[in-house]
Design a protein around this motif. Structure first.
Motif, mmCIF file in Angstrom:
data_model
loop_
_atom_site.group_PDB
_atom_site.id
_atom_site.type_symbol
_atom_site.label_atom_id
_atom_site.label_comp_id
_atom_site.label_asym_id
_atom_site.label_seq_id
_atom_site.Cartn_x
_atom_site.Cartn_y
_atom_site.Cartn_z
ATOM 1 N N ASP A 151 0.863 -1.181 0.000
ATOM 2 C CA ASP A 151 0.000 0.000 0.000
ATOM 3 C C ASP A 151 0.900 1.232 0.000
ATOM 4 O O ASP A 151 1.582 1.508 0.990
ATOM 5 C CB ASP A 151 -0.901 -0.014 1.230
ATOM 6 N N ASP A 152 0.916 1.947 -1.104
ATOM 7 C CA ASP A 152 1.826 3.082 -1.212
ATOM 8 C C ASP A 152 1.216 4.157 -2.085
ATOM 9 O O ASP A 152 0.111 4.021 -2.598
ATOM 10 C CB ASP A 152 3.194 2.642 -1.769
ATOM 11 N N ALA A 153 1.933 5.250 -2.228
ATOM 12 C CA ALA A 153 1.528 6.364 -3.076
ATOM 13 C C ALA A 153 2.775 6.963 -3.699
ATOM 14 O O ALA A 153 3.827 7.042 -3.052
ATOM 15 C CB ALA A 153 0.774 7.427 -2.272
ATOM 16 N N GLN A 154 2.659 7.373 -4.963
ATOM 17 C CA GLN A 154 3.805 7.911 -5.694
ATOM 18 C C GLN A 154 3.672 9.424 -5.830
ATOM 19 O O GLN A 154 2.573 9.968 -5.931
ATOM 20 C CB GLN A 154 3.913 7.285 -7.088
ATOM 21 N N SER A 155 4.821 10.084 -5.838
ATOM 22 C CA SER A 155 4.866 11.517 -6.017
ATOM 23 C C SER A 155 6.254 11.889 -6.533
ATOM 24 O O SER A 155 7.095 11.011 -6.760
ATOM 25 C CB SER A 155 4.565 12.244 -4.700
ATOM 26 N N VAL A 156 6.468 13.162 -6.737
ATOM 27 C CA VAL A 156 7.785 13.668 -7.101
ATOM 28 C C VAL A 156 8.143 14.782 -6.136
ATOM 29 O O VAL A 156 7.262 15.451 -5.579
ATOM 30 C CB VAL A 156 7.821 14.184 -8.558
ATOM 31 N N GLY A 157 9.445 14.949 -5.905
ATOM 32 C CA GLY A 157 9.888 15.975 -4.981
ATOM 33 C C GLY A 157 11.275 16.466 -5.317
ATOM 34 O O GLY A 157 11.865 16.084 -6.339
ATOM 35 N N SER A 158 11.811 17.284 -4.457
ATOM 36 C CA SER A 158 13.136 17.871 -4.643
ATOM 37 C C SER A 158 13.930 17.735 -3.355
ATOM 38 O O SER A 158 13.368 17.802 -2.255
ATOM 39 C CB SER A 158 13.030 19.346 -5.027
ATOM 40 N N LEU A 159 15.238 17.547 -3.510
ATOM 41 C CA LEU A 159 16.127 17.502 -2.366
ATOM 42 C C LEU A 159 16.535 18.921 -1.973
ATOM 43 O O LEU A 159 16.726 19.782 -2.827
ATOM 44 C CB LEU A 159 17.376 16.681 -2.697
ATOM 45 N N ARG A 160 16.672 19.120 -0.671
ATOM 46 C CA ARG A 160 17.096 20.404 -0.140
ATOM 47 C C ARG A 160 18.164 20.169 0.909
ATOM 48 O O ARG A 160 18.231 19.101 1.528
ATOM 49 C CB ARG A 160 15.929 21.156 0.497
ATOM 50 N N SER A 161 19.008 21.177 1.123
ATOM 51 C CA SER A 161 20.001 21.101 2.190
ATOM 52 C C SER A 161 19.310 21.129 3.549
ATOM 53 O O SER A 161 18.229 21.699 3.703
ATOM 54 C CB SER A 161 20.976 22.267 2.089
ATOM 55 N N ARG A 162 19.973 20.494 4.514
ATOM 56 C CA ARG A 162 19.434 20.538 5.872
ATOM 57 C C ARG A 162 19.354 21.982 6.351
ATOM 58 O O ARG A 162 18.384 22.387 6.997
ATOM 59 C CB ARG A 162 20.332 19.716 6.801
ATOM 60 N N GLN A 163 20.393 22.755 6.046
ATOM 61 C CA GLN A 163 20.392 24.196 6.287
ATOM 62 C C GLN A 163 20.962 24.869 5.052
ATOM 63 O O GLN A 163 21.938 24.383 4.476
ATOM 64 C CB GLN A 163 21.240 24.568 7.511
ATOM 65 N N SER A 164 20.359 25.954 4.660
ATOM 66 C CA SER A 164 20.808 26.663 3.468
ATOM 67 C C SER A 164 20.574 28.151 3.674
ATOM 68 O O SER A 164 19.523 28.563 4.188
ATOM 69 C CB SER A 164 20.037 26.178 2.232
ATOM 70 N N VAL A 165 21.577 28.962 3.299
ATOM 71 C CA VAL A 165 21.450 30.404 3.469
ATOM 72 C C VAL A 165 22.254 31.093 2.376
ATOM 73 O O VAL A 165 23.300 30.593 1.944
ATOM 74 C CB VAL A 165 21.946 30.843 4.866
ATOM 75 N N MET A 166 21.729 32.220 1.922
ATOM 76 C CA MET A 166 22.463 33.108 1.033
ATOM 77 C C MET A 166 23.072 34.217 1.892
ATOM 78 O O MET A 166 22.355 34.978 2.525
ATOM 79 C CB MET A 166 21.547 33.695 -0.030
ATOM 80 N N VAL A 167 24.390 34.249 1.934
ATOM 81 C CA VAL A 167 25.077 35.225 2.773
ATOM 82 C C VAL A 167 24.952 36.605 2.133
ATOM 83 O O VAL A 167 25.314 36.794 0.962
ATOM 84 C CB VAL A 167 26.552 34.829 2.956
ATOM 85 N N ARG A 168 24.464 37.569 2.925
ATOM 86 C CA ARG A 168 24.273 38.946 2.449
ATOM 87 C C ARG A 168 24.752 39.916 3.526
ATOM 88 O O ARG A 168 24.596 39.645 4.720
ATOM 89 C CB ARG A 168 22.797 39.217 2.139
ATOM 90 N N PRO A 169 25.297 41.071 3.133
ATOM 91 C CA PRO A 169 25.740 42.056 4.126
ATOM 92 C C PRO A 169 24.559 42.853 4.662
ATOM 93 O O PRO A 169 23.577 43.102 3.960
ATOM 94 C CB PRO A 169 26.700 42.938 3.327
ATOM 95 N N LEU A 213 26.181 37.510 -1.748
ATOM 96 C CA LEU A 213 27.631 37.334 -1.730
ATOM 97 C C LEU A 213 28.024 35.885 -2.030
ATOM 98 O O LEU A 213 28.774 35.614 -2.950
ATOM 99 C CB LEU A 213 28.195 37.755 -0.370
ATOM 100 N N ILE A 214 27.482 34.951 -1.259
ATOM 101 C CA ILE A 214 27.837 33.541 -1.422
ATOM 102 C C ILE A 214 26.756 32.696 -0.751
ATOM 103 O O ILE A 214 26.185 33.089 0.279
ATOM 104 C CB ILE A 214 29.228 33.248 -0.794
ATOM 105 N N ASN A 215 26.436 31.553 -1.334
ATOM 106 C CA ASN A 215 25.488 30.638 -0.696
ATOM 107 C C ASN A 215 26.246 29.614 0.132
ATOM 108 O O ASN A 215 27.332 29.162 -0.233
ATOM 109 C CB ASN A 215 24.616 29.936 -1.734
ATOM 110 N N LEU A 216 25.657 29.262 1.260
ATOM 111 C CA LEU A 216 26.234 28.287 2.186
ATOM 112 C C LEU A 216 25.233 27.160 2.391
ATOM 113 O O LEU A 216 24.074 27.412 2.730
ATOM 114 C CB LEU A 216 26.573 28.964 3.522
ATOM 115 N N GLU A 217 25.693 25.903 2.176
ATOM 116 C CA GLU A 217 24.810 24.745 2.245
ATOM 117 C C GLU A 217 25.345 23.735 3.253
ATOM 118 O O GLU A 217 26.526 23.372 3.211
ATOM 119 C CB GLU A 217 24.697 24.057 0.873
ATOM 120 N N ASP A 218 24.461 23.300 4.154
ATOM 121 C CA ASP A 218 24.776 22.207 5.070
ATOM 122 C C ASP A 218 24.201 20.932 4.475
ATOM 123 O O ASP A 218 22.994 20.685 4.555
ATOM 124 C CB ASP A 218 24.192 22.494 6.449
ATOM 125 N N THR A 219 25.052 20.112 3.865
ATOM 126 C CA THR A 219 24.601 18.907 3.164
ATOM 127 C C THR A 219 24.947 17.631 3.921
ATOM 128 O O THR A 219 25.013 16.562 3.332
ATOM 129 C CB THR A 219 25.217 18.861 1.756
#
Length: 413
Positions: free
Chosen positions: A70-88, A205-211
């Motif tokens: 018994d299941d269901a199908q879908s589609v999704g996207s992977l994301r970082s556990r933490q993600s931020v765009m560094v800005r001043p 400035l730069i993106n930072l990803e916790d993968t």
């Protein structure tokens, strides 16, 4: 000109004459028909009455027991556990870059240093003013003790010290904003600035990803919400790594349904260890933004009874199947000829999961029973004689016993 008129008159008379002859021929009385052997219509009726009833040909299958998921199908996207765009937070000129593109950084590591000459001067000024204010306060304390000044002067000195301390803290905060540090451990992306660039507040400035671990975001129709819960296992396949299987666990279910698509948002988490969790082989680390095909598994029934989907007969809000049984099991078939081998019998069923052309039956039938999968429209009542037909085989070979359609074991999906 006269000859043309004559020819037209002759043609008109000829057509009228031919029309009259045709009318007379069709309307004249017909002679008696010859009837051989009495009334032909009565003879044909008696022949039809004496002919044996025509037996309906049907295709059949068996109620099978398989493993059903018994299941269901879908589609999704992977994301970082933490993600931020560094800005001043403030505008300034880039003085130093403390990272390399795609490098690992630690929490608190300097990423971008803006020119802080002005802010350092303001900090030095505030420190000097604090020294003066504290000296004045100390001197006034001594004077008050000797009754040379009023208490009010001492109170004003104390308040001035507090004001200068706040100004010093403000200068330190402004100086701190010129140094942009990593808020958590992770991997930086590709920088968008260079040393010497003047950047405005809020510029990328730069993106930072916790993968270290990945989040999987996907949606399912609202009818599945009662089956969703934190900790439920979901399987996913990535187009970037064909042939490899990954597993994730649901971490949270969005309490708010999407009003447009009537779907519920789900977030699952999976480790990012750079390899295949199913043991297929080592692979590259997962990256944010990857497309995933998701299968949410609600349960597995190792002994589910299934029938082909085309065998169902809906009627009056209920579901039926047509069984093929011996005449002895149907009371209305007692008057059939003795050589009748199989008859039809309708049976109400309760349905469960539908998978790949198979339908789970929770009530109504048992394993091994023979059911009609094609030709149900010819069986309007119980006890109708049936002739079993198999595709690719003659009726005579198939009529000896009910055929069993092979049912492949399926794990859902």
């Amino acid at each position: 000109m006269a000859s043309k008129a004559v020819y037209s008159a002759i043609a008109f008379v000829g057509i009228a004459a031919l029309s009259g002859v045709a009318w007379w021929y069709q309307s004249k009385p017909q002679g008696p028909k010859e009837i051989v052997g009495g009334n032909a219509q009565a003879a044909s009726g008696s022949a039809a009455a004496s002919a044996p009833p025509r037996i309906a040909g049907v295709e059949v299958g068996k109620v099978a027991r398989i493993t059903l998921q018994d299941d269901a199908q879908s589609v999704g996207s992977l994301r970082s556990r933490q993600s931020v765009m560094v800005r001043p937070e403030v505008a300034g000129r880039v003085k130093t870059l403390g990272f390399k593109d795609g490098a690992q950084v630690r929490k608190g590591q300097l990423l971008v240093q803006l020119d802080d000459t002005l802010q350092r001067a303001e900090l030095s000024q505030a420190q000097a003013q604090l020294s003066i204010a504290e000296a004045n306060f100390k001197r006034n304390q001594e004077l008050v003790a000797q009754n040379f000044v009023a208490q009010r002067v001492l109170d004003e000195s104390a308040a001035n010290v507090q004001v200068v301390q706040v100004q010093l803290a403000l200068a330190q905060a402004r100086l701190g904003r010129m140094a942009i540090v990593a808020p958590f451990d992770g991997t930086v992306g590709l920088r968008a600035v260079n040393v010497g660039d003047y950047v405005k507040d809020g510029a990328d400035l730069i993106n930072l990803e916790d993968t270290g671990s990945m989040l999987l975001d996907f949606r399912l129709p609202e009818r599945y919400q009662r089956k969703l819960r934190p900790g439920l296992v979901v399987e996913l396949a990535l187009d970037a790594f064909p042939g490899r299987a990954y597993k994730a666990r649901i971490e949270a279910v969005d309490p708010l349904l999407d009003a447009n698509g009537r779907s519920v948002g789900i977030r699952a988490v999976l480790p990012n260890n750079g390899g295949d969790q199913a043991g297929v082989g080592a692979g590259a680390p997962l990256r944010p933004g990857m497309f995933a095909r998701v299968t949410a598994i609600f349960g597995v029934n190792d002994a589910a009874l299934v029938v082909p989907e085309e065998s169902l007969v809906p009627q009056g809000g209920k579901q039926f199947v047509v069984l093929v049984v011996p005449p002895s099991e149907v009371p209305s078939a007692a008057n059939l000829p003795a050589n009748t081998e199989w008859v039809s019998k309708r049976q109400e069923v309760k349905l469960g999961v539908r998978r790949q052309g198979k339908v789970e039956v929770t009530e109504g039938v048992s394993e091994g029973q023979t059911i009609v999968v094609a030709g149900q429209q010819r069986l309007q009542r119980d006890g109708t004689p049936v002739r079993i037909v198999e595709l690719g085989r003659g009726p005579a070979a198939a009529a000896s016993a009910p055929a069993s359609a092979p049912v492949a074991r399926s794990s859902g999906g």
